[in-house]
Design a protein around this motif. Sequence first.
Motif, PDB file in Angstrom:
ATOM      1  N   ASP B  36      -5.706  58.619  13.888  1.00 52.47           N
ATOM      2  CA  ASP B  36      -6.512  57.379  13.859  1.00 52.47           C
ATOM      3  C   ASP B  36      -6.920  57.007  12.438  1.00 52.47           C
ATOM      4  OD1 ASP B  36      -6.726  56.635  16.490  1.00 52.47           O
ATOM      5  OD2 ASP B  36      -8.738  57.472  16.823  1.00 52.47           O
ATOM      6  N   TYR B  38     -10.179  55.381  11.829  1.00 49.91           N
ATOM      7  CA  TYR B  38     -11.338  55.017  12.647  1.00 49.91           C
ATOM      8  C   TYR B  38     -12.340  54.280  11.755  1.00 49.91           C
ATOM      9  CZ  TYR B  38     -15.103  55.942  16.102  1.00 49.91           C
ATOM     10  OH  TYR B  38     -16.127  55.856  17.030  1.00 49.91           O
ATOM     11  N   THR B 202      -7.315  51.449  13.163  1.00 51.42           N
ATOM     12  CA  THR B 202      -6.630  51.492  14.457  1.00 51.42           C
ATOM     13  C   THR B 202      -7.638  51.613  15.605  1.00 51.42           C
ATOM     14  OG1 THR B 202      -6.424  53.894  14.304  1.00 51.42           O
ATOM     15  CG2 THR B 202      -4.561  52.583  13.515  1.00 51.42           C
ATOM     16  N   ARG B 203      -8.859  52.006  15.258  1.00 53.51           N
ATOM     17  CA  ARG B 203      -9.875  52.187  16.282  1.00 53.51           C
ATOM     18  C   ARG B 203     -11.242  51.986  15.620  1.00 53.51           C
ATOM     19  NH1 ARG B 203     -10.252  54.827  21.228  1.00 53.51           N
ATOM     20  NH2 ARG B 203     -12.122  56.064  21.539  1.00 53.51           N
ATOM     21  N   GLU B 215     -16.825  52.105  21.324  1.00 56.09           N
ATOM     22  CA  GLU B 215     -15.606  52.565  20.650  1.00 56.09           C
ATOM     23  C   GLU B 215     -14.474  51.741  21.237  1.00 56.09           C
ATOM     24  OE1 GLU B 215     -15.728  56.840  21.403  1.00 56.09           O
ATOM     25  OE2 GLU B 215     -15.831  57.126  19.248  1.00 56.09           O
ATOM     26  N   ALA B 217     -10.260  50.295  20.641  1.00 53.56           N
ATOM     27  CA  ALA B 217      -9.004  50.293  19.874  1.00 53.56           C
ATOM     28  C   ALA B 217      -8.828  48.936  19.215  1.00 53.56           C
ATOM     29  CB  ALA B 217      -7.838  50.589  20.794  1.00 53.56           C
ATOM     30  N   GLU B 220      -7.021  46.302  21.327  1.00 52.69           N
ATOM     31  CA  GLU B 220      -7.864  45.839  22.440  1.00 52.69           C
ATOM     32  C   GLU B 220      -8.904  44.840  21.929  1.00 52.69           C
ATOM     33  OE1 GLU B 220     -10.933  47.721  25.646  1.00 52.69           O
ATOM     34  OE2 GLU B 220      -9.518  49.103  24.685  1.00 52.69           O
TER      35      GLU B 220
END
Lengths: 254, 304
Positions: B36, B38, B202-203, B215, B217, B220
């Motif tokens: 990730d 993040y 990516t997240r 949290e 993605a 999304e």
Amino acid sequence: MINLLKFELRKLRQSKAFYIIFSLGLISITLIMLLSKVITDLASVLGSPDLNATNMLLTALSSGSFASLMAIYLALFACSDDAQHTIKNIYARGYSRTAVYFSKYLVSLGVVLVMAVIYMVYSFLFANILGAPARSIPAYQWGSLALQFLWLIGLHGLYFGLSSMIGRLGVAVAVNVVGITIVFGLLDLLISLIFVRVKNFNFSIRDYHLESVLVTLMGNKLTKAQLLRAILLPIGYTAVFVTGGWLVSRRREV
Amino acid sequence: METSQNHWVIETSNLTKTYGSKTVLDHVNMHVAQGDIYGFIGKNGAGKTTLMKLLLGMSQPTQGTIRLFGATKLTQARHQIGSLIEEPALYKGCTAAENLRRFALLANADASEIDSILRFVGLGDVGKKKVGKFSLGMKQRLGIAIAMLGHPDMLILDEPINGLDPEGIKEIRDLLLRLNREQGVTILVSSHLLDELAKITTRYGIINQGRLVEEIAADELMKQCQQKLHIVTDQPAVAAKVIKKLAPKAKISANENSLDVAGEKLESSKVNTELVKAGINVESITFATDNMEDYFIQRMGGRA
């Protein structure tokens, strides 16, 4: 732990403060010995010469400004990573606080012991150069020399542990250099005020100050009580302050 | 060593940090997967740095647990992490190379790495200049270089592009992307610059007042931001009830004379029919593209 020791030794090798303090110690010893030479030469006219290499070796730690220099150096050593915040990088790399603390403790103790040996050897050699060769001394004085190293371990424990507890460079230097003496002075005053009416009260808290232990070691043959103090006080100081510094450093937020 | 069975490289469970009566982190359950990038987002004082410090052992949690690489033996796991927290912690009286040589000892890094890392972060030509004379951007690059020592499996970076000029920001962004894509380095990064984060993340983890609000993605999030129905009506509260029956999972935010519906795919004609049936006067229904920044700001508790 090996990585941490290498890390501390690398920092030490490049530390200007270390070289300055080490040089100041040598300069201090040199000046005091030159002064002693002058005084001895004057005294010899009166028939009481006292300068000799063995005596200089035995008094190397007490005659100069060794304790004050150690007070400053150990505060710098113990607090430098906290002061520069580089301690964050050390903890974040996965070293336990205990390992970080004791690697600093071991390296600084090694430095202090090596410095003491160098000062002693230097005093001995310089006295010879000044024309004051070694003389035989009573056996108990060699015992005192061994106790000086124990005293040194205690002094190191006190300054290192206290500095680690404080964690702030300026405050640690101030406390090590003058704070401890002030506290003992105040406690002494307080105790004598409390027990002012007690007859034959002859307890002095100053006897439990490490400085007084070194003074005792420079004197004549030790009494049993003095010998006990010379052994137990450094051990006690090391146990209390090194443990205190360790406990505080384990909990400190960085 | 106790290990968990999932693929999280960071997993916290009810992680809480209090100072006296003040709760700085409140039962945070964070999940960062292998590979990730993040993006950790929150206002100043939301708890981002505190959480990162707990992960790195700079501070102790009041409650809760942390797993790093699935393990609970954290000191050992932290050997695989490089980090930069708050402003870079450097030996200011030394050169950049000497700083790296010192920290290389702790990171089990090869001394031969140092020159290439310095070039990698754009400090290849600083020579013997002392770090104390570096600009903030140069210090930031050196901080990142230190984090990269020893080829860590994960980087934890708190505001790493602070103080960098646009060119520097791009360089660091490209650097992080390369580390992630070419070497598979997992990255936890916080920043106030949402647009910059959006280019690499990516997240996302969104934190507000010590609580991990969401949290999500990145893909999304993109979908959520694109699918928003904007309805203008004189009865937004009543309309919201009608739409809730129609789409129970929709996220509805009502204003004085309009409401936004996101999170579920809805046909505008069907919505219009239902609202009219309920006797609600609908002035207009349009599809709007939500701004990602607005999304974050809303989750972070509105504008500061």
